[in-house]
Design a protein around this motif. Structure first.
Motif, mmCIF file in Angstrom:
data_model
loop_
_atom_site.group_PDB
_atom_site.id
_atom_site.type_symbol
_atom_site.label_atom_id
_atom_site.label_comp_id
_atom_site.label_asym_id
_atom_site.label_seq_id
_atom_site.Cartn_x
_atom_site.Cartn_y
_atom_site.Cartn_z
ATOM 1 N N UNK A 332 41.586 44.270 43.149
ATOM 2 C CA UNK A 332 41.741 42.832 43.378
ATOM 3 C C UNK A 332 41.935 42.101 42.056
ATOM 4 N N UNK A 333 41.129 42.464 41.077
ATOM 5 C CA UNK A 333 41.201 41.754 39.794
ATOM 6 C C UNK A 333 42.518 41.990 39.067
ATOM 7 N N UNK A 334 43.164 43.129 39.356
ATOM 8 C CA UNK A 334 44.426 43.423 38.683
ATOM 9 C C UNK A 334 45.492 42.406 39.077
ATOM 10 N N UNK A 335 45.343 41.836 40.277
ATOM 11 C CA UNK A 335 46.431 40.959 40.746
ATOM 12 C C UNK A 335 45.994 39.532 41.030
ATOM 13 N N UNK A 336 44.715 39.271 41.013
ATOM 14 C CA UNK A 336 44.240 37.913 41.287
ATOM 15 C C UNK A 336 43.314 37.485 40.150
ATOM 16 N N UNK A 337 43.547 36.309 39.609
ATOM 17 C CA UNK A 337 42.647 35.807 38.562
ATOM 18 C C UNK A 337 41.578 34.912 39.196
ATOM 19 N N UNK A 338 40.648 34.461 38.396
ATOM 20 C CA UNK A 338 39.566 33.582 38.862
ATOM 21 C C UNK A 338 38.804 34.166 40.058
ATOM 22 N N UNK A 339 38.451 35.435 39.945
ATOM 23 C CA UNK A 339 37.586 36.053 40.947
ATOM 24 C C UNK A 339 36.196 36.161 40.337
ATOM 25 N N UNK A 340 35.203 35.625 41.021
ATOM 26 C CA UNK A 340 33.841 35.636 40.490
ATOM 27 C C UNK A 340 32.969 36.518 41.370
ATOM 28 N N UNK A 341 32.176 37.387 40.746
ATOM 29 C CA UNK A 341 31.230 38.216 41.496
ATOM 30 C C UNK A 341 29.940 37.426 41.650
ATOM 31 N N UNK A 342 29.468 37.280 42.857
ATOM 32 C CA UNK A 342 28.209 36.564 43.082
ATOM 33 C C UNK A 342 27.044 37.538 42.989
ATOM 34 N N UNK A 343 26.104 37.220 42.140
ATOM 35 C CA UNK A 343 24.930 38.071 41.981
ATOM 36 C C UNK A 343 25.135 39.067 40.851
ATOM 37 N N UNK A 344 24.015 39.573 40.364
ATOM 38 C CA UNK A 344 24.037 40.512 39.245
ATOM 39 C C UNK A 344 24.888 41.733 39.570
ATOM 40 N N UNK A 345 25.701 42.154 38.613
ATOM 41 C CA UNK A 345 26.491 43.369 38.812
ATOM 42 C C UNK A 345 25.675 44.569 38.355
ATOM 43 N N UNK A 346 24.771 44.321 37.419
ATOM 44 C CA UNK A 346 23.974 45.406 36.843
ATOM 45 C C UNK A 346 22.895 45.872 37.826
ATOM 46 N N UNK A 347 22.176 44.913 38.402
ATOM 47 C CA UNK A 347 21.110 45.242 39.355
ATOM 48 C C UNK A 347 21.639 44.989 40.750
ATOM 49 N N UNK A 348 22.463 45.918 41.213
ATOM 50 C CA UNK A 348 23.123 45.675 42.481
ATOM 51 C C UNK A 348 23.320 46.977 43.220
ATOM 52 N N UNK A 349 23.177 46.920 44.540
ATOM 53 C CA UNK A 349 23.565 48.061 45.352
ATOM 54 C C UNK A 349 25.090 48.025 45.448
ATOM 55 N N UNK A 350 25.738 49.137 45.100
ATOM 56 C CA UNK A 350 27.192 49.084 44.918
ATOM 57 C C UNK A 350 27.962 48.960 46.238
ATOM 58 N N UNK A 351 27.298 49.169 47.364
ATOM 59 C CA UNK A 351 28.000 49.003 48.636
ATOM 60 C C UNK A 351 28.247 47.553 48.998
ATOM 61 N N UNK A 352 27.773 46.653 48.173
ATOM 62 C CA UNK A 352 27.959 45.227 48.434
ATOM 63 C C UNK A 352 28.798 44.618 47.317
ATOM 64 N N UNK A 353 29.867 43.964 47.718
ATOM 65 C CA UNK A 353 30.670 43.240 46.731
ATOM 66 C C UNK A 353 30.901 41.852 47.299
#
Lengths: 456, 171
Positions: A332-353
């Protein structure tokens, strides 16, 4: 019995490790329930709610629920068809074998979280567990303990239970969270009072997937002598949980988030030191009086099997799921700018984006993503027109809170599905941005926050 | 039995049967469904785009707020001589109903006199799109956007009125 004989081999027939995924596919697509949307005759298109979809959408809403693992269903079926006794029947074989199966399942659930089987109580799901834990514990200790601490990002059933306690005269502190969604431990420490009876902090957030520092919270609670309850519905089988290491006193678990059946969950209640709760339901005193009502053997057996599989495959699943998460995000990021991840990326269960696409409204994006079953972080779709309270608690701007989408990745998600979801999302976001006055302004260098908007 | 049932579902006859059984339920459960016109306007929005907002013949209406989840920009191009709206376009940040409401609004104002379009009521748009009560604000926003665009055009003309137009008349 003829039914069972013909049905069981179908599910039992399984090949090596690879075809494991195939039965799940077949189950999720071919087994249309009777009230499923009408399928057009000429092709696979489905028309529902006035929207035409070319086939069943690919499923990326694993936080809402997960498909049942075929191996779980294998374990369950005999208890529907031939071993259907009531586990509380003491006078015949049917009862004894069901009881034995329930106890095996109890041990399987307990083993996944490092608990003693006698500390596991089967319920109808995590919502019921949360109700028993929050209200039941506070009611039991009501003479000395008048205060509950929870966070603003908890699941509705915890918040609602707390609200109920407030109406009964208890004090509740709703802790704010940091912008990354995590609890501030110093703030938690300050909030604890001598009459605090319970700290309830969820393990993995359902909307943003952040993993709270359970061990630190547990230690703090142990030091101060406060019971620690965690809603681990989204965490079980996905991140390692050890009730002793994490100092957990009460814990809510659910089967259908880990490829088990819907309608069953379990409450963990510590024995040493013993934590007691007041039952929320009167009845025959099953589950040591904590939760009356016949224990549903097939569901419980399925829950046990799901836990068993999760304990074996957690590492494997985690590697796959995090690779898919990375693939989705990068795509997604390769083709769309201004995408924000909500919540910590470091302390996160990876099945949730959980992503916010700036300048695109979430509900309209969902409408265009009918071929992907995802959920909007915003509660717009539930007709309240309010953005998500979880994102608001993170301090996400209201306009950005309106633009979020939650992608859920699980055991049966494939690379092809992730690629298709990426493709559709990118296409739709670009289309809607083309249509968005805010995107136009932003590109023209106008600061959207500087405009005096007419609030309506 | 279950097994054969599963494969037979794919058979056209059974599917038709399923379809017929499912239809009434669908209509009843369709409280949150989008009307087909909303879906049509969402999939094929009419008149998406922008005019130069500094063009003296263009009126721009920008209503709503990002925090509320809806912003509509509706623009009209007016024929100076006749006061007729010759073209219109929109850009909308908002839900499907908001996009559809503004798309409909641009269709309805095209080719009409300015006095005529300010009488367009939100209820007419809502009725046309069968908007549910929670989406009525989308149609109100569309009505506001039309009025704001006309007002903007008139304000522009009034401002320019002291300028070239009157000078031309004097000369």
């Amino acid at each position: 019995m003829a039914l069972a004989r013909r049905l069981l081999p179908l599910f039992l027939r399984r090949g090596g490790p690879l075809p494991r995924l195939t039965p799940a596919r077949a189950l999720s697509t071919a087994a249309l329930p009777a009230d499923a949307p009408a399928a057009d005759e000429d092709d696979d298109a489905i028309t529902i709610k006035g929207v035409r979809i070319s086939g069943r959408p690919l499923y990326m809403d694993m936080q809402a629920t997960t498909p049942v693992d075929p191996r779980v269903l294998d374990a369950m079926l005999p208890f529907y068809l031939s071993q259907y006794g009531n586990p509380h029947s003491r006078t015949h074989l049917y009862g004894w074998e069901s009881d034995a199966a329930v106890e095996t399942a109890r041990a399987q659930v307990a083993s996944l979280v490092g608990a003693d089987p006698r500390e596991i109580f089967f319920t109808s799901g995590a919502t019921e567990c949360n109700n028993i834990a929050v209200k039941g514990a506070m009611h039991f200790y009501r003479d000395r303990r008048r205060h509950v601490i929870t966070t603003q990002t908890e699941h509705k059933c915890v918040l609602d239970s707390c609200r109920h306690l407030q109406q009964e005269g208890f004090d509740v502190t709703y802790l704010p969270v940091r912008p990354d969604g995590l609890v501030d431990l110093a703030q938690l420490r300050d909030a604890i009072r001598p009459d605090t009876g319970l700290v309830s902090v969820m393990a993995v957030n359902n909307e943003i997937g952040v993993v709270q520092p359970l061990e630190e919270i547990g230690r703090l609670c142990r030091e101060t002598g406060v019971h620690f309850h965690t809603d681990a519905a989204q965490a079980l089988g996905k991140i390692p949980i050890d009730v002793n290491q994490m100092g957990i006193g009460l814990m809510s678990l659910s089967a259908h988030k880990i490829y088990g059946p819907k309608g069953v969950g379990a409450l963990y209640l510590r024995r040493r030191p013993r934590i007691r709760v007041e039952p929320q339901m009167s009845g025959g005193g099953q589950e040591r009086g904590i939760r009356s009502g016949t224990v549903p053997t097939p569901l419980v057996v399925g829950f046990g099997a799901a836990c068993e599989i999760a304990s074996r495959e957690m590492d494997y699943d985690e590697r796959r799921v995090s690779a898919l998460q990375r693939r989705l995000l990068d795509g997604i990021r390769a083709r769309v700018d201004d995408v924000v991840i909500n919540g910590s990326m470091e302390h996160r269960y990876s099945g949730n984006l959980n992503l916010s696409f700036a300048y695109v409204e979430g509900e309209s994006l969902l409408m265009g993503l009918k071929e992907v079953a995802v959920s909007s972080g915003s509660a717009c779709t539930s007709a309240s027109l309010e953005p998500s309270y979880v994102l608001r608690a993170l301090g996400v701007d209201e306009d950005m809170a309106h633009t979020s989408i939650r992608f859920g990745i699980g055991r049966f998600t494939t690379e092809a599905e992730v690629d298709r979801a990426t493709e559709l999302t990118v296409h739709q976001v670009l289309k809607l941005r083309e249509m968005s006055p805010l995107y136009e302004m932003a590109k023209a260098g106008i600061d959207i926050k500087s405009i005096q908007w007419s609030q309506h | 039995m279950l097994r054969t049932g599963g494969t037979r579902l794919a058979a056209p006859a059974l599917r038709r049967l399923l379809g017929e059984r499912a239809q009434p339920g669908l209509a009843a459960a369709g409280a949150r469904a989008y009307h087909e016109r909303v879906v049509d306007h969402y999939n094929n929005p009419r008149n998406v785009g922008s005019f130069d907002k500094d063009d003296p013949n263009v009126g721009t209406g920008l209503v709503g707020a990002p925090a509320c989840g809806d912003v509509m920009k509706l623009q009209i191009r007016v024929d100076e001589g006749t006061g007729k709206i010759v073209d219109a376009c929109f850009k909308t940040f908002g839900c499907g109903s908001a996009i559809a409401s503004s798309s409909v609004a641009t269709e309805w104002v095209k080719g009409k006199q300015m006095e005529e379009v300010v009488t367009i009521k939100n209820t007419e748009i809502a009725k046309h799109l069968s908007l549910p009560p929670v989406k009525l604000h989308c149609s109100m926003l569309a009505e506001d956007a039309i009025k704001a665009a006309v007002k903007d055009y008139e304000a522009k003309k009034a401002k320019l009125g002291d300028g070239p137009a009157e000078k031309a008349a004097e000369a």
